[in-house]
Motif scaffolding. Sequence first.
Motif, PDB file in Angstrom:
ATOM      1  N   LYS A  31      48.057  34.938  23.483  1.00 65.64           N
ATOM      2  CA  LYS A  31      47.222  35.677  22.533  1.00 65.64           C
ATOM      3  C   LYS A  31      47.913  36.993  22.206  1.00 65.64           C
ATOM      4  N   ILE A  32      48.159  37.226  20.927  1.00 61.04           N
ATOM      5  CA  ILE A  32      48.720  38.507  20.483  1.00 61.04           C
ATOM      6  C   ILE A  32      47.814  39.050  19.383  1.00 61.04           C
ATOM      7  N   GLU A  33      47.061  40.083  19.699  1.00 59.44           N
ATOM      8  CA  GLU A  33      46.196  40.729  18.723  1.00 59.44           C
ATOM      9  C   GLU A  33      46.861  41.953  18.114  1.00 59.44           C
ATOM     10  N   GLU A  34      47.839  42.487  18.833  1.00 58.61           N
ATOM     11  CA  GLU A  34      48.544  43.692  18.410  1.00 58.61           C
ATOM     12  C   GLU A  34      49.801  43.798  19.245  1.00 58.61           C
ATOM     13  N   TYR A  35      50.897  44.275  18.660  1.00 56.63           N
ATOM     14  CA  TYR A  35      52.142  44.411  19.401  1.00 56.63           C
ATOM     15  C   TYR A  35      52.147  45.754  20.132  1.00 56.63           C
ATOM     16  N   SER A  36      51.499  45.757  21.301  1.00 49.04           N
ATOM     17  CA  SER A  36      51.391  46.941  22.140  1.00 49.04           C
ATOM     18  C   SER A  36      52.473  46.873  23.219  1.00 49.04           C
ATOM     19  N   PRO A  37      52.737  47.973  23.922  1.00 46.63           N
ATOM     20  CA  PRO A  37      53.786  47.954  24.955  1.00 46.63           C
ATOM     21  C   PRO A  37      53.359  47.288  26.256  1.00 46.63           C
ATOM     22  N   ILE A  38      52.122  46.801  26.353  1.00 41.38           N
ATOM     23  CA  ILE A  38      51.619  46.196  27.577  1.00 41.38           C
ATOM     24  C   ILE A  38      51.399  44.697  27.383  1.00 41.38           C
ATOM     25  N   ILE A  39      52.006  43.904  28.264  1.00 38.33           N
ATOM     26  CA  ILE A  39      51.851  42.452  28.270  1.00 38.33           C
ATOM     27  C   ILE A  39      51.166  42.062  29.572  1.00 38.33           C
ATOM     28  N   CYS A  40      50.125  41.252  29.508  1.00 41.10           N
ATOM     29  CA  CYS A  40      49.421  40.805  30.711  1.00 41.10           C
ATOM     30  C   CYS A  40      49.597  39.301  30.884  1.00 41.10           C
ATOM     31  N   THR A  41      49.856  38.892  32.116  1.00 38.97           N
ATOM     32  CA  THR A  41      49.971  37.463  32.396  1.00 38.97           C
ATOM     33  C   THR A  41      49.037  37.070  33.532  1.00 38.97           C
ATOM     34  N   ALA A  42      48.508  35.858  33.447  1.00 39.62           N
ATOM     35  CA  ALA A  42      47.712  35.255  34.523  1.00 39.62           C
ATOM     36  C   ALA A  42      48.305  33.867  34.757  1.00 39.62           C
ATOM     37  N   ILE A  43      49.450  33.837  35.435  1.00 43.70           N
ATOM     38  CA  ILE A  43      50.249  32.612  35.472  1.00 43.70           C
ATOM     39  C   ILE A  43      49.679  31.536  36.392  1.00 43.70           C
ATOM     40  N   HIS A  44      48.805  31.909  37.319  1.00 46.08           N
ATOM     41  CA  HIS A  44      48.214  30.919  38.229  1.00 46.08           C
ATOM     42  C   HIS A  44      46.752  30.648  37.915  1.00 46.08           C
ATOM     43  N   ASN A  45      46.318  30.988  36.716  1.00 42.01           N
ATOM     44  CA  ASN A  45      44.925  30.792  36.324  1.00 42.01           C
ATOM     45  C   ASN A  45      44.557  29.314  36.209  1.00 42.01           C
ATOM     46  N   GLY A  46      45.551  28.465  35.936  1.00 42.28           N
ATOM     47  CA  GLY A  46      45.277  27.088  35.543  1.00 42.28           C
ATOM     48  C   GLY A  46      45.001  26.115  36.667  1.00 42.28           C
ATOM     49  N   HIS A  47      44.423  24.967  36.262  1.00 40.77           N
ATOM     50  CA  HIS A  47      44.030  23.914  37.209  1.00 40.77           C
ATOM     51  C   HIS A  47      44.450  22.533  36.703  1.00 40.77           C
ATOM     52  N   GLN A  48      45.068  22.471  35.538  1.00 39.47           N
ATOM     53  CA  GLN A  48      45.445  21.185  34.939  1.00 39.47           C
ATOM     54  C   GLN A  48      46.570  20.512  35.730  1.00 39.47           C
ATOM     55  N   LEU A  49      46.572  19.184  35.685  1.00 40.43           N
ATOM     56  CA  LEU A  49      47.621  18.391  36.307  1.00 40.43           C
ATOM     57  C   LEU A  49      47.859  17.172  35.432  1.00 40.43           C
ATOM     58  N   ARG A  50      49.111  16.918  35.088  1.00 40.01           N
ATOM     59  CA  ARG A  50      49.435  15.771  34.244  1.00 40.01           C
ATOM     60  C   ARG A  50      48.915  14.472  34.846  1.00 40.01           C
ATOM     61  N   LYS A  51      48.397  13.579  33.986  1.00 38.43           N
ATOM     62  CA  LYS A  51      47.806  12.321  34.460  1.00 38.43           C
ATOM     63  C   LYS A  51      48.790  11.490  35.257  1.00 38.43           C
ATOM     64  N   GLU A  52      50.030  11.476  34.849  1.00 40.97           N
ATOM     65  CA  GLU A  52      51.022  10.648  35.547  1.00 40.97           C
ATOM     66  C   GLU A  52      51.286  11.132  36.974  1.00 40.97           C
ATOM     67  N   LEU A  53      50.852  12.373  37.295  1.00 40.52           N
ATOM     68  CA  LEU A  53      51.084  12.928  38.620  1.00 40.52           C
ATOM     69  C   LEU A  53      49.884  12.786  39.553  1.00 40.52           C
ATOM     70  N   THR A  54      48.719  12.535  38.989  1.00 37.89           N
ATOM     71  CA  THR A  54      47.497  12.564  39.806  1.00 37.89           C
ATOM     72  C   THR A  54      47.458  11.447  40.853  1.00 37.89           C
ATOM     73  N   LYS A  55      48.087  10.304  40.577  1.00 31.88           N
ATOM     74  CA  LYS A  55      48.023   9.179  41.513  1.00 31.88           C
ATOM     75  C   LYS A  55      48.682   9.499  42.849  1.00 31.88           C
ATOM     76  N   SER A  56      49.712  10.326  42.832  1.00 35.45           N
ATOM     77  CA  SER A  56      50.414  10.634  44.079  1.00 35.45           C
ATOM     78  C   SER A  56      50.092  12.030  44.614  1.00 35.45           C
ATOM     79  N   PHE A  57      49.139  12.715  43.979  1.00 37.76           N
ATOM     80  CA  PHE A  57      48.765  14.068  44.398  1.00 37.76           C
ATOM     81  C   PHE A  57      47.763  13.995  45.540  1.00 37.76           C
ATOM     82  N   LEU A  58      48.002  14.720  46.626  1.00 34.33           N
ATOM     83  CA  LEU A  58      47.233  14.553  47.856  1.00 34.33           C
ATOM     84  C   LEU A  58      46.210  15.654  48.129  1.00 34.33           C
ATOM     85  N   LEU A  59      46.304  16.787  47.495  1.00 34.55           N
ATOM     86  CA  LEU A  59      45.451  17.919  47.848  1.00 34.55           C
ATOM     87  C   LEU A  59      44.051  17.796  47.253  1.00 34.55           C
ATOM     88  N   SER A  60      43.065  18.248  47.992  1.00 34.93           N
ATOM     89  CA  SER A  60      41.681  18.258  47.505  1.00 34.93           C
ATOM     90  C   SER A  60      41.468  19.456  46.584  1.00 34.93           C
TER      91      SER A  60
END
Length: 216
Positions: A31-60
Amino acid sequence: MQTLSKQECIALIKKRKCFHADVDNGAFTIKIEEYSPIICTAIHNGHQLRKELTKSFLLSQTERLYEEDPYTVDLVSSFPIVLTGNDSRFEYDLNRPKTLSTYFKTAWNKQVWEKPLTTSQRAKSHEKHQAFYDILEALVEVIESLYRNAIVFDVHSYNYQRIEADTPTFNIGTAQIDVERWGNVIERFEKELNKIELPNLETRAACNEVFQDEVI
């Protein structure tokens, strides 16, 4: 909100256009509403996992949430420039170099995959990792051309219940900051964070008590 490719985003950034888009099939959002000198990131916010990977994914779900940082984007959503990771860090971790971003066997002493990811599967995740940083690099270049410097806030959360000590509400990680140059700014930032009041919670800010390379 638009859906754009990496190349389309970079082209808009170079033209200093404002936009809000999902990138790479929703792997992350910019999202860019204005070109300000401050950039914010939330790189671990997500929970998505590709469908092809879910079959072998073990974590709850619970095990995933110990290391994912849901809702961290809410802390910075009002800023004019925000990049948000929508994929789970267990698919690829934007906090690690690309070649190390897909876990081979274990993460935090837990087995992640029933069987190792194939070269093709890892390559798809690495492409998304690369796209995020290509866009961030283009954005920083434009901001630096406008303001000489760019400030990037990398926002995370942590599970304080896992730490047997008094932990700060806000932790400033300085491992990747030139403290000799920006020490006064860090001190001012910590001072201002210590002024924040939250309901039913004693607040405290500190540097490097929990992690040393991010803001949490």
